[in-house]
Structures are given as C-alpha cells and as structure tokens.
Design a protein around this motif. Structure first.
Motif, PDB file in Angstrom:
ATOM      1  N   HIS A  93       5.462  -4.420 -90.729  1.00 39.92           N
ATOM      2  CA  HIS A  93       5.372  -4.293 -89.276  1.00 39.92           C
ATOM      3  C   HIS A  93       5.693  -2.865 -88.832  1.00 39.92           C
ATOM      4  O   HIS A  93       6.304  -2.090 -89.572  1.00 39.92           O
ATOM      5  CB  HIS A  93       6.347  -5.264 -88.599  1.00 39.92           C
ATOM      6  CG  HIS A  93       7.771  -5.020 -89.006  1.00 39.92           C
ATOM      7  ND1 HIS A  93       8.551  -4.047 -88.427  1.00 39.92           N
ATOM      8  CD2 HIS A  93       8.540  -5.599 -89.960  1.00 39.92           C
ATOM      9  CE1 HIS A  93       9.742  -4.043 -88.979  1.00 39.92           C
ATOM     10  NE2 HIS A  93       9.765  -4.975 -89.927  1.00 39.92           N
ATOM     11  N   ALA A  94       5.284  -2.524 -87.636  1.00 40.25           N
ATOM     12  CA  ALA A  94       5.566  -1.197 -87.087  1.00 40.25           C
ATOM     13  C   ALA A  94       7.068  -1.045 -86.864  1.00 40.25           C
ATOM     14  O   ALA A  94       7.718  -1.943 -86.335  1.00 40.25           O
ATOM     15  CB  ALA A  94       4.825  -1.012 -85.766  1.00 40.25           C
ATOM     16  N   ALA A 109       4.759   5.874 -84.098  1.00 38.28           N
ATOM     17  CA  ALA A 109       3.634   6.454 -84.836  1.00 38.28           C
ATOM     18  C   ALA A 109       2.994   5.479 -85.819  1.00 38.28           C
ATOM     19  O   ALA A 109       1.955   5.786 -86.397  1.00 38.28           O
ATOM     20  CB  ALA A 109       4.087   7.713 -85.572  1.00 38.28           C
ATOM     21  N   ASP A 110       3.576   4.297 -86.002  1.00 35.36           N
ATOM     22  CA  ASP A 110       3.013   3.304 -86.921  1.00 35.36           C
ATOM     23  C   ASP A 110       1.795   2.596 -86.335  1.00 35.36           C
ATOM     24  O   ASP A 110       1.079   1.891 -87.045  1.00 35.36           O
ATOM     25  CB  ASP A 110       4.068   2.264 -87.305  1.00 35.36           C
ATOM     26  CG  ASP A 110       5.118   2.820 -88.247  1.00 35.36           C
ATOM     27  OD1 ASP A 110       4.923   3.925 -88.794  1.00 35.36           O
ATOM     28  OD2 ASP A 110       6.141   2.128 -88.449  1.00 35.36           O
ATOM     29  N   VAL A 111       1.556   2.766 -85.041  1.00 33.87           N
ATOM     30  CA  VAL A 111       0.373   2.210 -84.370  1.00 33.87           C
ATOM     31  C   VAL A 111      -0.224   3.333 -83.540  1.00 33.87           C
ATOM     32  O   VAL A 111       0.432   3.858 -82.640  1.00 33.87           O
ATOM     33  CB  VAL A 111       0.735   1.014 -83.467  1.00 33.87           C
ATOM     34  CG1 VAL A 111      -0.500   0.493 -82.748  1.00 33.87           C
ATOM     35  CG2 VAL A 111       1.394  -0.096 -84.270  1.00 33.87           C
ATOM     36  N   GLN A 112      -1.466   3.712 -83.868  1.00 36.81           N
ATOM     37  CA  GLN A 112      -2.091   4.858 -83.205  1.00 36.81           C
ATOM     38  C   GLN A 112      -3.464   4.483 -82.659  1.00 36.81           C
ATOM     39  O   GLN A 112      -4.225   3.784 -83.318  1.00 36.81           O
ATOM     40  CB  GLN A 112      -2.249   6.018 -84.202  1.00 36.81           C
ATOM     41  CG  GLN A 112      -0.948   6.478 -84.810  1.00 36.81           C
ATOM     42  CD  GLN A 112      -1.140   7.596 -85.813  1.00 36.81           C
ATOM     43  OE1 GLN A 112      -2.098   8.356 -85.754  1.00 36.81           O
ATOM     44  NE2 GLN A 112      -0.201   7.717 -86.752  1.00 36.81           N
ATOM     45  N   TRP A 113      -3.764   4.973 -81.455  1.00 34.16           N
ATOM     46  CA  TRP A 113      -5.093   4.815 -80.859  1.00 34.16           C
ATOM     47  C   TRP A 113      -5.997   5.888 -81.445  1.00 34.16           C
ATOM     48  O   TRP A 113      -5.654   7.063 -81.446  1.00 34.16           O
ATOM     49  CB  TRP A 113      -5.006   4.965 -79.348  1.00 34.16           C
ATOM     50  CG  TRP A 113      -6.336   4.895 -78.668  1.00 34.16           C
ATOM     51  CD1 TRP A 113      -6.994   5.914 -78.053  1.00 34.16           C
ATOM     52  CD2 TRP A 113      -7.164   3.749 -78.528  1.00 34.16           C
ATOM     53  NE1 TRP A 113      -8.184   5.473 -77.543  1.00 34.16           N
ATOM     54  CE2 TRP A 113      -8.316   4.140 -77.815  1.00 34.16           C
ATOM     55  CE3 TRP A 113      -7.066   2.429 -78.937  1.00 34.16           C
ATOM     56  CZ2 TRP A 113      -9.342   3.258 -77.507  1.00 34.16           C
ATOM     57  CZ3 TRP A 113      -8.089   1.548 -78.622  1.00 34.16           C
ATOM     58  CH2 TRP A 113      -9.209   1.963 -77.916  1.00 34.16           C
ATOM     59  N   VAL A 114      -7.143   5.493 -81.967  1.00 37.13           N
ATOM     60  CA  VAL A 114      -8.063   6.408 -82.638  1.00 37.13           C
ATOM     61  C   VAL A 114      -9.440   6.279 -81.997  1.00 37.13           C
ATOM     62  O   VAL A 114      -9.983   5.185 -81.922  1.00 37.13           O
ATOM     63  CB  VAL A 114      -8.145   6.076 -84.150  1.00 37.13           C
ATOM     64  CG1 VAL A 114      -9.229   6.881 -84.815  1.00 37.13           C
ATOM     65  CG2 VAL A 114      -6.809   6.294 -84.822  1.00 37.13           C
ATOM     66  N   ILE A 117       3.128   5.818 -96.517  1.00 33.42           N
ATOM     67  CA  ILE A 117       2.455   4.562 -96.175  1.00 33.42           C
ATOM     68  C   ILE A 117       1.120   4.555 -96.904  1.00 33.42           C
ATOM     69  O   ILE A 117       0.228   5.336 -96.581  1.00 33.42           O
ATOM     70  CB  ILE A 117       2.259   4.436 -94.647  1.00 33.42           C
ATOM     71  CG1 ILE A 117       3.622   4.484 -93.941  1.00 33.42           C
ATOM     72  CG2 ILE A 117       1.499   3.168 -94.303  1.00 33.42           C
ATOM     73  CD1 ILE A 117       3.534   4.641 -92.439  1.00 33.42           C
ATOM     74  N   ASP A 118       0.967   3.701 -97.911  1.00 35.32           N
ATOM     75  CA  ASP A 118      -0.216   3.704 -98.765  1.00 35.32           C
ATOM     76  C   ASP A 118      -1.394   2.912 -98.199  1.00 35.32           C
ATOM     77  O   ASP A 118      -2.533   3.150 -98.564  1.00 35.32           O
ATOM     78  CB  ASP A 118       0.130   3.144-100.144  1.00 35.32           C
ATOM     79  CG  ASP A 118       1.116   4.035-100.887  1.00 35.32           C
ATOM     80  OD1 ASP A 118       1.095   5.260-100.674  1.00 35.32           O
ATOM     81  OD2 ASP A 118       1.919   3.491-101.674  1.00 35.32           O
ATOM     82  N   ALA A 119      -1.123   1.937 -97.319  1.00 34.70           N
ATOM     83  CA  ALA A 119      -2.185   1.087 -96.776  1.00 34.70           C
ATOM     84  C   ALA A 119      -2.204   1.179 -95.256  1.00 34.70           C
ATOM     85  O   ALA A 119      -1.154   1.263 -94.610  1.00 34.70           O
ATOM     86  CB  ALA A 119      -1.980  -0.358 -97.202  1.00 34.70           C
ATOM     87  N   ALA A 120      -3.412   1.167 -94.715  1.00 34.62           N
ATOM     88  CA  ALA A 120      -3.580   1.198 -93.260  1.00 34.62           C
ATOM     89  C   ALA A 120      -4.510   0.065 -92.846  1.00 34.62           C
ATOM     90  O   ALA A 120      -5.397  -0.339 -93.596  1.00 34.62           O
ATOM     91  CB  ALA A 120      -4.166   2.530 -92.816  1.00 34.62           C
ATOM     92  N   ALA A 121      -4.296  -0.435 -91.640  1.00 36.03           N
ATOM     93  CA  ALA A 121      -5.182  -1.439 -91.056  1.00 36.03           C
ATOM     94  C   ALA A 121      -5.961  -0.767 -89.942  1.00 36.03           C
ATOM     95  O   ALA A 121      -5.381  -0.155 -89.049  1.00 36.03           O
ATOM     96  CB  ALA A 121      -4.375  -2.613 -90.510  1.00 36.03           C
TER      97      ALA A 121
END
Length: 93
Positions: free
Chosen positions: A39-40, A44-49, A67-71
C-alpha cells in the motif's frame, strides 16, 4: 474483484526497471502510477501521469526508492470507494 463482478479500472503490473507496457491504457486521459508491492505509505507512492515523460520520471523515482513493481491504473471519474478485508476476525467499514 473483476471475477466477482465488481467494476475495477484496468490495471497493469509492470517492472520499474523496464520500459512500461501500457497495454490498453491511454496516457492522454491520464492514468495513476502506484507502487505495486504494498500500500501507499507516502504521497509519492501514487502519482498522476499524463505524459510519457511523467511516466518515465515516476518509474525512475520508484526504482531509485527500491520499488521494483508498479501498477499502471486507468482513471475513472466519480466517487472513490475503498474496500478493506480483515482476516481472522470481524469485518467492519
């Protein structure tokens, strides 16, 4: 959740060490970049792109922080509803 018929935005898990495969996600409408391991814990663990440049910068930031994996998750307008499950005990909301 999808298997249970609960609506859930398209989400792709990707490695932060490789060029991201967006699959069916459209950056022009904006997507969410989230850490894919837990979890965040910080903002910065949740970013608008909304551009390739922001995606690459976010992925590099995740990799730099270990952080090796991103969603990569499609954005959906509307109310956000969170679900939390509790094992070996009661359920509450």
């Amino acid at each position: 959740m999808v298997g249970a018929g609960v609506s859930f935005p398209p989400t792709h898990l990707v490695s932060t060490k490789e060029k991201a495969d967006l699959g069916s996600l459209d950056l022009n409408g904006g997507i969410w970049l989230k850490r894919g391991d837990v979890h965040a814990s910080v903002t910065a663990d949740v970013q608008w792109v909304d551009s390739v440049e922001r995606l690459e910068a976010g992925m590099a930031d995740f990799a730099k922080r270990g952080i090796d994996a991103a969603a990569l998750q499609a954005h959906r307008a509307g109310d956000e509803i969170k679900f939390y499950g509790v094992a070996d005990g009661g359920f509450f909301h």
